[in-house]
Design an enzyme around this catalytic site. Structure first.
Site, PDB file in Angstrom:
ATOM      1  CG  ASP A  28      -2.119  -0.893   1.045  1.00  0.00           C
ATOM      2  OD1 ASP A  28      -2.360  -1.310  -0.092  1.00  0.00           O
ATOM      3  OD2 ASP A  28      -2.801  -1.162   2.043  1.00  0.00           O
ATOM      4  CE  LYS A  50      -7.315   0.360  -1.094  1.00  0.00           C
ATOM      5  NZ  LYS A  50      -8.262  -0.529  -0.486  1.00  0.00           N
ATOM      6  CG  MET A 161      -8.000   7.728   6.722  1.00  0.00           C
ATOM      7  SD  MET A 161      -8.874   6.445   5.848  1.00  0.00           S
ATOM      8  CE  MET A 161      -9.353   5.394   7.178  1.00  0.00           C
TER       9      MET A 161
HETATM   10  C1  LIG Z   1      -6.526   3.629   5.791  1.00  0.00           C
HETATM   11  S1  LIG Z   1      -5.926   4.090   7.376  1.00  0.00           S
HETATM   12  C2  LIG Z   1      -4.873   2.745   7.688  1.00  0.00           C
HETATM   13  C3  LIG Z   1      -4.500   2.565   9.135  1.00  0.00           C
HETATM   14  C4  LIG Z   1      -3.483   1.466   9.335  1.00  0.00           C
HETATM   15  N1  LIG Z   1      -4.046   0.159   9.020  1.00  0.00           N
HETATM   16  C5  LIG Z   1      -2.906   1.457  10.735  1.00  0.00           C
HETATM   17  O1  LIG Z   1      -3.192   0.538  11.530  1.00  0.00           O
HETATM   18  O2  LIG Z   1      -2.125   2.367  11.047  1.00  0.00           O
HETATM   19  C6  LIG Z   1      -4.832   5.403   6.949  1.00  0.00           C
HETATM   20  C7  LIG Z   1      -4.728   6.435   8.064  1.00  0.00           C
HETATM   21  O3  LIG Z   1      -3.851   5.960   9.068  1.00  0.00           O
HETATM   22  C8  LIG Z   1      -3.167   7.054   9.636  1.00  0.00           C
HETATM   23  N2  LIG Z   1      -1.712   6.847   9.434  1.00  0.00           N
HETATM   24  C9  LIG Z   1      -1.116   5.832   8.816  1.00  0.00           C
HETATM   25  N3  LIG Z   1       0.227   5.931   8.912  1.00  0.00           N
HETATM   26  C10 LIG Z   1       0.471   7.056   9.610  1.00  0.00           C
HETATM   27  C11 LIG Z   1       1.654   7.704  10.059  1.00  0.00           C
HETATM   28  N4  LIG Z   1       2.872   7.222   9.794  1.00  0.00           N
HETATM   29  N5  LIG Z   1       1.533   8.854  10.763  1.00  0.00           N
HETATM   30  C12 LIG Z   1       0.319   9.360  11.049  1.00  0.00           C
HETATM   31  N6  LIG Z   1      -0.837   8.786  10.658  1.00  0.00           N
HETATM   32  C13 LIG Z   1      -0.760   7.644   9.961  1.00  0.00           C
HETATM   33  C14 LIG Z   1      -3.675   8.308   8.958  1.00  0.00           C
HETATM   34  O4  LIG Z   1      -4.757   8.804   9.718  1.00  0.00           O
HETATM   35  C15 LIG Z   1      -4.146   7.762   7.641  1.00  0.00           C
HETATM   36  O5  LIG Z   1      -5.107   8.604   7.069  1.00  0.00           O
END
Ligand SMILES: C[S@@+](CC[C@H](N)C(=O)[O-])C[C@H]1O[C@@H](n2cnc3c(N)ncnc32)[C@H](O)[C@@H]1O
Length: 230
Positions: A28, A50, A161
């Site tokens: 991803d 995505k 998000m």
């Molecule tokens: C589709 S969700 C996926 C979450 C992922 N499965 C997890 O457990 O971290 C994507 C969201 O995760 C958060 N996110 C993912 N990686 C991040 C990071 N390194 N720093 C801050 N927020 C993060 C943000 O809010 C982003 O919009």
């Protein structure tokens, strides 16, 4: 498999071992290149990242995983954070198992838990926060998730998000009765080289600009731990 929030050394040892043996890797948007680089040079690589609301690609990804599993012994499906926290991992597992593909689930360090910690925010500070809710600010097709109803039932909200909806979130939380002075923090690109933390209050949240990905924390713990704030 979950890749953690980004930094290579926040990958689990199990995830690393599976990557070292991968025949194919499907990854991803929020998986760091250093993590993908652990796969053998001979492994097939597929970037299926995505954008928000770009959900029509899920059927394509499901089919790709089925097709690769027919050709390879070890296919790694790598997702940011943890695959089962707002990661649609369950749907992919169901499709694969229904097609008779053996699946192993390797958890990862979710950004919803690790981004606050990396910023110096203790989500369950004793005496301050015993009820924490994890929220995805948008749903499947990009539709907003209500947050006002939760606001008065938990001590801390952790919102993923939410970067595109800061103003609405602030308005909803205000309307639900949260004080303007309620502490808020936004942790952007947690664990990546350009990690940035924004500290403030609900009153300021609506005017914040910033870069996604970010995790938003609302509640008294969002003041950060004295001496540990990033
Ligand atoms: C589709 S969700 C996926 C979450 C992922 N499965 C997890 O457990 O971290 C994507 C969201 O995760 C958060 N996110 C993912 N990686 C991040 C990071 N390194 N720093 C801050 N927020 C993060 C943000 O809010 C982003 O919009």
């Amino acid at each position: 498999m979950g890749a953690g929030p980004g930094a290579l050394d926040l990958l689990t040892l199990r995830a690393r071992d599976r990557l070292l043996e991968a025949d194919a890797v499907v990854y991803d948007r929020l998986v760091a290149p250093e993590v993908i680089a652990l796969a053998p040079a001979s492994a097939e690589r597929f970037d299926v990242g995505k954008g928000p609301g770009d959900s029509h690609r899920q059927a394509f990804i499901n089919e790709l995983l089925v097709e690769l599993s027919a050709r390879h012994e070890r296919v790694v499906r790598l997702k940011g954070g943890d695959p089962f926290i707002f990661g649609r991992g369950a749907e992919e597992v169901e499709v694969l198992r229904a097609r008779g593909v053996e699946v192993e689930i390797v958890p990862g360090l979710s950004s919803l838990l690790s981004a606050p910690a990396l910023a110096g925010i203790a989500l369950t500070t004793r005496g301050v926060s015993r009820r924490v809710a994890l929220v995805s600010a948008v749903g499947e097709g990009g539709e907003p998730t209500p947050v006002g109803d939760l606001a008065t039932h938990v001590d801390t909200l952790v919102v993923a998000m939410g970067s595109g909806r800061r103003r609405e979130i602030a308005e909803e939380l205000r309307a639900a009765g949260l004080e303007l002075e309620t502490p808020v923090a936004s942790v952007e690109w947690a664990s990546w080289p350009d990690q940035r933390v924004r500290w403030g209050t609900l009153e300021e949240l609506g005017d914040w600009t910033g870069r996604a990905p970010a995790v938003l924390v609302v509640g008294d713990v969002a003041r950060g731990v004295e001496g540990a704030r990033e």
